[in-house]
Scaffold this motif. Structure first.
Motif, PDB file in Angstrom:
ATOM      1  N   THR A 148       0.832  -1.207   0.000  1.00 22.39           N
ATOM      2  CA  THR A 148       0.000   0.000   0.000  1.00 22.39           C
ATOM      3  C   THR A 148       0.866   1.256   0.000  1.00 22.39           C
ATOM      4  N   HIS A 149       2.080   1.163   0.557  1.00 15.20           N
ATOM      5  CA  HIS A 149       2.998   2.309   0.532  1.00 15.20           C
ATOM      6  C   HIS A 149       3.362   2.671  -0.900  1.00 15.20           C
ATOM      7  N   MET A 150       3.599   1.660  -1.754  1.00 12.50           N
ATOM      8  CA  MET A 150       3.920   1.934  -3.148  1.00 12.50           C
ATOM      9  C   MET A 150       2.734   2.549  -3.882  1.00 12.50           C
ATOM     10  N   VAL A 151       1.546   2.099  -3.552  1.00 11.39           N
ATOM     11  CA  VAL A 151       0.344   2.686  -4.161  1.00 11.39           C
ATOM     12  C   VAL A 151       0.260   4.174  -3.831  1.00 11.39           C
ATOM     13  N   ARG A 164      -6.427   2.477 -11.082  1.00 12.57           N
ATOM     14  CA  ARG A 164      -5.506   1.640 -11.864  1.00 12.57           C
ATOM     15  C   ARG A 164      -4.414   1.005 -11.007  1.00 12.57           C
ATOM     16  N   LEU A 165      -4.341   1.357  -9.739  1.00 10.78           N
ATOM     17  CA  LEU A 165      -3.276   0.877  -8.867  1.00 10.78           C
ATOM     18  C   LEU A 165      -3.768  -0.282  -8.016  1.00 10.78           C
ATOM     19  N   LEU A 166      -3.077  -1.409  -8.080  1.00  8.00           N
ATOM     20  CA  LEU A 166      -3.478  -2.615  -7.364  1.00  8.00           C
ATOM     21  C   LEU A 166      -2.343  -3.080  -6.463  1.00  8.00           C
ATOM     22  N   VAL A 167      -2.689  -3.639  -5.307  1.00  8.54           N
ATOM     23  CA  VAL A 167      -1.703  -4.229  -4.409  1.00  8.54           C
ATOM     24  C   VAL A 167      -1.752  -5.745  -4.560  1.00  8.54           C
TER      25      VAL A 167
END
Length: 248
Positions: A148-151, A164-167
Motif C-alpha cells: 500500500t505504501h507503493m500505491v 488503476r493501482l493494485l496491491v
C-alpha cells in the motif's frame, strides 16, 4: 474453453527478484486456462532453466531494452495476446511506449519495483522525467504494486488514478524452498540468532543500514550472525563497511 493468451516481458532471465516473480507466476498459472508466452530482450541468465515446458519463449535478440522496441511490437502484433505483463521500470517504459502500435483490445499490466520518488529526484531533469513517466504509465490498464505504501507513492509522485493501482504481494513458492532446504541443510556454527538478508546488493535495498545496526545487536547477543545472500554493484562497498565496523 478459450484460453487467455498472456505475454510476459522481461529484459533477461537473470537472477533478480522481478525475474523470479515472473518465473514463479509462469510455473503456477494454470496452462488449461492460460496460453503463456514470455518475451525477453535477450535469453541469458540462471532462470532460463526455470521455465516450464508449456511456456513459449520469444527471444527479441536485443542487447539493450531500447533495441527491443521493434521486435517487441512485432511479437505483440503477431501473437495478439489478451494481456501483456511487464515488470522492471525501464522495461515498463519501453513496453508502454509501443502500446499504440498493438492490436486495439490488448491490455497492458505493469508491475512497478522501484521507489520512483527516489529515482526521479536523483535524475537529471526530474520534472520532465516525472511528466514522461506519468504519460507512459497512463498507457497501462493496471499497475501492480507490492505494498500500500507503493500505491500511495505512485499516486503522489505520478498523480496516477487510484482505480488503476493494485496491491498484489510477491508470490513465494514455499514448497520449492522447503525442498531445496531439505536437500542442502545449512550447518550453523553458533547458536545465533541468525539473520538473513536476501536480495540484490543495491543502494535502494538499504543493506548498509542493516550493517550499521548489527554491532548493537552483538553487544546483547555475541553469537549473532548476519548472512547477506546476493550479488550486485554495492558488494565491495558493503564488504568495506563491514570491515570498518569490525563484523566482516
Amino acid at each position: 474453453m478459450t484460453k487467455t493468451r498472456c505475454l510476459f516481458v522481461l529484459p533477461s532471465l537473470g537472477g533478480g527478484g522481478a525475474e523470479r516473480v515472473v518465473t514463479t507466476l509462469l510455473n503456477h498459472l494454470d496452462p488449461n486456462r492460460f496460453d503463456l508466452h514470455l518475451a525477453v530482450a535477450k535469453t541469458v541468465g540462471p532462470l532460463v532453466n526455470a521455465l516450464p515446458e508449456h511456456v513459449a519463449l520469444h527471444d527479441l535478440k536485443a542487447n539493450r531494452v531500447g533495441r527491443a522496441l521493434i521486435p517487441l511490437t512485432q511479437t505483440v502484433r503477431s501473437l495478439k495476446p489478451h494481456v501483456v505483463f511487464s515488470t522492471l521500470t525501464h522495461m515498463n517504459l519501453a513496453t508502454a511506449l509501443t502500446k499504440s502500435a498493438w492490436p486495439r483490445n490488448t491490455r497492458l499490466v505493469l508491475r512497478e519495483t522501484n521507489q520512483l520518488d527516489r529515482v526521479l529526484s536523483n535524475s537529471w531533469f526530474p520534472s520532465f522525467r516525472r511528466w514522461l513517466y506519468r504519460w507512459l504509465y497512463l498507457q497501462a490498464d493496471a499497475i501492480v504494486c507490492q505494498t500500500t505504501h507503493m500505491v500511495a507513492e505512485l499516486g503522489r509522485v505520478l498523480n496516477l488514478p487510484a482505480s488503476r493501482l493494485l496491491v498484489v504481494p510477491n508470490p513465494v513458492d514455499f514448497a520449492a524452498i522447503r525442498q531445496a532446504a531439505a536437500q542442502q541443510p545449512l550447518q550453523l556454527e553458533t547458536e545465533g540468532p541468525h539473520i538473513v538478508a536476501l536480495g540484490r546488493l543495491r543502494q535502494v535495498k538499504g543493506t548498509e543500514r542493516l550493517l550499521d545496526a548489527f554491532p548493537a545487536l552483538l553487544q546483547q547477543h555475541p553469537w549473532a550472525q548476519l548472512w547477506l545472500l546476493g550479488d550486485g554493484p554495492c558488494q565491495s562497498e558493503l564488504r568495506q563497511q563491514a570491515s570498518e565496523l569490525g563484523i566482516d
